[in-house]
Design an enzyme around this catalytic site. Structure first.
Site, PDB file in Angstrom:
ATOM      1  N   LYS A   2       0.843  -1.202   0.000  1.00 50.13           N
ATOM      2  CA  LYS A   2       0.000   0.000   0.000  1.00 50.13           C
ATOM      3  C   LYS A   2       0.875   1.248   0.000  1.00 50.13           C
ATOM      4  O   LYS A   2       2.010   1.211   0.467  1.00 50.13           O
ATOM      5  CB  LYS A   2      -0.860   0.016   1.278  1.00 50.13           C
ATOM      6  CG  LYS A   2      -2.020  -0.945   1.276  1.00 50.13           C
ATOM      7  CD  LYS A   2      -2.826  -0.800   2.554  1.00 50.13           C
ATOM      8  CE  LYS A   2      -3.999  -1.757   2.579  1.00 50.13           C
ATOM      9  NZ  LYS A   2      -5.005  -1.516   1.530  1.00 50.13           N
ATOM     10  N   ARG A  51     -10.478 -11.444   1.870  1.00 52.23           N
ATOM     11  CA  ARG A  51     -11.289 -12.536   1.304  1.00 52.23           C
ATOM     12  C   ARG A  51     -10.534 -13.860   1.360  1.00 52.23           C
ATOM     13  O   ARG A  51     -11.145 -14.921   1.410  1.00 52.23           O
ATOM     14  CB  ARG A  51     -11.710 -12.171  -0.131  1.00 52.23           C
ATOM     15  CG  ARG A  51     -10.563 -11.969  -1.084  1.00 52.23           C
ATOM     16  CD  ARG A  51     -10.941 -11.198  -2.338  1.00 52.23           C
ATOM     17  NE  ARG A  51     -10.995  -9.746  -2.107  1.00 52.23           N
ATOM     18  CZ  ARG A  51     -11.315  -8.846  -3.032  1.00 52.23           C
ATOM     19  NH1 ARG A  51     -11.619  -9.235  -4.256  1.00 52.23           N
ATOM     20  NH2 ARG A  51     -11.326  -7.564  -2.739  1.00 52.23           N
TER      21      ARG A  51
HETATM   22  N1  BES Z   1      -8.242  -3.624   4.303  1.00 49.55           N
HETATM   23  C1  BES Z   1      -8.388  -3.239   2.953  1.00 49.55           C
HETATM   24  C2  BES Z   1      -9.687  -2.501   2.680  1.00 49.55           C
HETATM   25  C3  BES Z   1      -9.770  -1.111   3.232  1.00 49.55           C
HETATM   26  C4  BES Z   1      -9.268  -0.046   2.511  1.00 49.55           C
HETATM   27  C5  BES Z   1     -10.397  -0.882   4.424  1.00 49.55           C
HETATM   28  C6  BES Z   1      -9.380   1.235   3.012  1.00 49.55           C
HETATM   29  C7  BES Z   1     -10.507   0.397   4.918  1.00 49.55           C
HETATM   30  C8  BES Z   1     -10.007   1.456   4.216  1.00 49.55           C
HETATM   31  C9  BES Z   1      -8.372  -4.461   2.052  1.00 49.55           C
HETATM   32  O1  BES Z   1      -7.597  -5.521   2.472  1.00 49.55           O
HETATM   33  C10 BES Z   1      -7.815  -4.019   0.738  1.00 49.55           C
HETATM   34  O2  BES Z   1      -6.693  -3.657   0.694  1.00 49.55           O
HETATM   35  N2  BES Z   1      -8.632  -4.065  -0.301  1.00 49.55           N
HETATM   36  C11 BES Z   1      -8.230  -3.647  -1.591  1.00 49.55           C
HETATM   37  C12 BES Z   1      -8.760  -4.645  -2.586  1.00 49.55           C
HETATM   38  C13 BES Z   1      -8.203  -4.467  -3.970  1.00 49.55           C
HETATM   39  C14 BES Z   1      -6.749  -4.821  -3.991  1.00 49.55           C
HETATM   40  C15 BES Z   1      -8.987  -5.355  -4.898  1.00 49.55           C
HETATM   41  C16 BES Z   1      -8.825  -2.283  -1.838  1.00 49.55           C
HETATM   42  O3  BES Z   1      -9.945  -2.005  -1.391  1.00 49.55           O
HETATM   43  O4  BES Z   1      -8.142  -1.456  -2.420  1.00 49.55           O
HETATM   44 MN    MN Z   2      -5.568  -5.333   1.864  1.00 56.99          MN
END
Ligand code: BES
Ligand code: MN
Ligand code: ZN
Length: 491
Positions: free
Chosen positions: A275, A349
């Protein structure tokens, strides 16, 4: 802080701070009775214009005798008090009370009607709003100059015929507030403290306190169960993943349990699909689903609800390292389906799918998973509603109604077959991402492939589990929604 119920007898009221609602500039019957004892001092104060009509405006008056302070609070100008005006009034009033030296306050809400809402709702909101105001997370502050409130007892004065029901509700809501506090604490704790082992310890602590059965599955046992997807998420971290299962048996032995499954990523760096740095600290909240199910379990056990409940925490830390999963890696889930991990940041997931397969063995009446699953859900719904996904109208309606009752709302999102297509992979049974479009929906579609054996709903709480900005911190949502759903099941 204790909440108690007493019969409302206007001419016998004693209090260090009596909270009286004012509706459209008028006192309630109790207010008028007190006013009579005080030579119409309250009427004079209202006439002077010192109390604004806007809901949540307050006027604190010193008094003498059995009632030493009187706090007038506006519930708005209209004949009908809206839910929001009522909540604003309670919040404003209790904030003022907590700022005084009063150790006790008596709140007279009995006489203001809130549109469509019975006394039970008004009491529940009052307890929860008050406990929300009282919550602090300051265990890491070495110079703690915030003075704690003196307020130790909040009395609700209600009609004699309402006392028994009021006691039950207020006791339940205190238990719920304790559960919400636990969920907030777990969310607010930094990831160097709150790691998968810490979550397991919290579950064991609940098990000891409430005599619950607790199992903690370690990496080895998870490998024996062939949870290839779950293990792939944890394999880059020095903190081993854990699958935690808590059983509460409050209902008839033969009754099928409700199962709650919480995403417990104690820190989500994104893994090799790292990230960006900005606000990455907030990914300590990525275990909020797990924190929610532990908070709900504590609340339900403390309430002694007549339900059977199983709470599952899927705990892991998503880190990049030499042993981390790579984009393109293919894993076999416990269900036997294979997944091409195209993005290691779509890890929630991957832990949930194996946990969801695992819980089939409990022959559940319903399974609800709770997860900070997608940023896309935040884009779709903002920070007000959680995303609700379910193929079952009946389950979705029940969860929706419970959320509404508690002002802990969710909004139903689609789960049509047509979205499944985007999960296609050329190399495995599916990919773990579906592209940018409809990201919250495709994530739910992924989970749906592992939940065919029972009635299921998914709550995406990425937008509601915590607040950013000045009041940064865990919100304790959706503990209230789930607790109300379980109360409704039990009653
Ligand atoms: N934990 C995150 C989702 C999230 C993002 C929660 C911002 C709260 C605030 C999750 O694991 C994630 O990173 N999801 C990705 C999925 C994508 C790679 C398909 C996302 O939402 O960007
Ligand atoms: Mn994630
Ligand atoms: Zn995550």
């Amino acid at each position: 802080m204790q909440f108690t119920i007493k019969p409302l007898v206007a001419d016998k009221l004693r209090s260090q701070c009596l909270v009286l609602p004012v509706q459209a500039g008028k006192l309630t019957p109790t207010g008028s009775a007190i006013d009579g004892r005080l030579d119409k001092a309250l009427t004079a104060a209202l006439k002077s214009g010192d109390l604004a009509k806007k809901a949540g405006s307050t006027l604190l008056l010193r008094s003498a005798g059995a009632v030493s302070r009187i706090l007038l609070v506006s519930v708005g100008d209209a004949d009908e008090v809206t839910e929001k005006n009522y909540q604003d009034a309670v919040r404003a009033a209790l904030r003022v009370v907590m700022g005084t030296g009063a150790a006790e306050a008596t709140v007279c809400l009995q006489e203001v009607g809130v549109a469509q809402r019975e006394l039970r709702w008004r009491l529940a909101q009052a307890v929860l709003v008050t406990r929300e105001l009282a919550y602090r997370f300051d265990q890491f502050k070495s110079n703690n100059d915030a003075t704690p409130t003196q307020l130790a007892e909040v009395v609700f004065a209600v009609d004699r015929e309402s006392i028994a029901a009021a006691r039950i509700e207020v006791d339940r809501m205190q238990a719920l507030a304790d559960g919400i506090d636990l969920t907030k604490d777990l969310g607010n704790l930094p990831a160097n403290v709150c790691n998968p082992a810490y979550l397991a310890d919290q579950a064991r602590r609940l098990a000891r306190r409430f005599k619950l059965k607790c199992e903690v599955l370690e990496q080895k046992q998870m490998a024996a169960l062939k949870m290839g997807s779950f293990l792939a998420v944890g394999q880059g971290s020095a903190n081993a993943p854990k699958l935690v299962v808590l059983h509460y048996n409050g209902g008839p032995a033969k009754q099928a349990p409700v199962v709650l499954v919480g995403k417990g990523i104690t820190f989500d760096t994104g893994g090799i699909s790292l990230k960006p740095a900005a606000e990455m600290d907030e990914m300590k909240y990525d275990m909020s689903g797990a924190g929610t199910v532990l908070g709900v379990m504590q609340a339900v056990a403390q309430m002694k609800l007549k339900v059977n409940l199983i709470c599952v925490v899927a705990a892991a830390e998503n880190m990049p390292s030499g042993s981390a999963t790579r984009p393109g890696d293919i894993v076999t889930t416990m269900s036997g389906q294979t997944v091409e991990i195209l993005n290691t940041d779509a890890e929630g997931r991957l832990v949930l799918c194996d946990a969801l397969t695992y819980v089939e063995r409990f022959k559940p009446a319903a399974v609800v998973d709770i997860a900070t699953l997608t940023g896309a859900c935040v884009i779709a719904l903002g920070h007000h509603h959680a995303g609700l996904f379910s193929p079952s109208d009946a389950l979705a309606d029940r969860l929706g109604a419970a959320g509404k009752d508690m002002s802990d709302t969710c909004w139903r999102m689609p789960l049509d077959e047509a979205y499944q297509e985007s999960l296609r992979s050329p190399f495995a049974d599916m990919g773990n991402i579906g592209g940018r479009a409809g990201g919250a929906v495709t994530a739910a579609c992924f989970l749906s492939r592992f939940t065919k054996a029972y009635k299921w709903a998914h709550l995406d709480i990425a937008g509601v589990a915590w607040k950013s900005g000045a009041n940064k911190g865990a919100s304790g949502r959706p503990v209230g929604l789930l607790a109300r759903y379980l109360i409704d099941q039990a009653d």
